[in-house]
Design a protein around this motif. Sequence first.
Motif: not given
Length: 123
Positions: A1-16
């Motif tokens: 999973x790319x960083x973008x995929x983690x960000x857009x999925x919300x797994x890194x938090x609402x901010x990301x």
Amino acid sequence: MTRFEREISGSLGAFWKKNAEDEVKKAVAQADTQAAVDADGAIRWNSNGRYLMDDFCEKLEYAGYAFSRVATAEKREAQNAESLAEYCRNDRGLSGETLAEARAAFGEGTTVVNVLTGRRTRL
């Protein structure tokens, strides 16, 4: 999973997640005004003709932008290979000043290697 995929999925938090959504909007707006899609679906910048990098393509693909990520990657790799070959053809080795700097940095008698051309220079 790319960083973008983690960000857009919300797994890194609402901010990301919000940041990724904003990046997608910016990418689409930039592609709409500054890029062109070839007949085979490859997308490139109007300003320099270079094919878009994969991380940018990932955002466009998420947005459903009409282009081919595979065709873009293939053309980008061909462009990169051509640029590297041209660099290798034009390489003249270390200039006098650069040679002196390399000796100062690495020491007299050391062998340095240009990682792009493979050219070895004994200092």
